[in-house]
Design a protein around this motif. Sequence first.
Motif, short mmCIF file in Angstrom:
data_model
loop_
_atom_site.label_atom_id
_atom_site.label_comp_id
_atom_site.label_asym_id
_atom_site.label_seq_id
_atom_site.Cartn_x
_atom_site.Cartn_y
_atom_site.Cartn_z
N ASP A 21 40.80 31.66 41.28
CA ASP A 21 39.55 31.68 41.22
C ASP A 21 38.72 30.46 40.14
N VAL A 22 38.85 29.50 40.61
CA VAL A 22 38.43 28.38 39.83
C VAL A 22 37.25 28.47 39.14
N PRO A 23 35.91 28.90 40.01
CA PRO A 23 34.76 29.10 39.19
C PRO A 23 34.75 30.19 37.89
N VAL A 26 36.42 28.31 35.22
CA VAL A 26 35.43 27.54 34.37
C VAL A 26 34.52 28.20 33.48
N MET A 27 33.94 29.29 33.88
CA MET A 27 33.21 30.34 33.20
C MET A 27 33.78 30.59 31.90
#
Length: 64
Positions: A21-23, A26-27
């Motif tokens: 879950d890359v996003p 990042v979050m």
Amino acid sequence: MLPPTRLWIRLSCRPRGDRGDVPGWVMVTVMTAGLVAAVFAVFREAIVIAVQNALDQVVSDTGR
């Protein structure tokens, strides 16, 4: 056998479960950096004093 274009479409549209879950990461990273900055902004003086005291103890323990 599938034609090359259909094979490419089939492979490129395949779900990729191994990417993670890359996003989300990042979050989490941005929010953590924001929290660290906020804590440092509020408690800057106390943090600087605590670090200076700790370094002074280390230096005095080594005999310098």
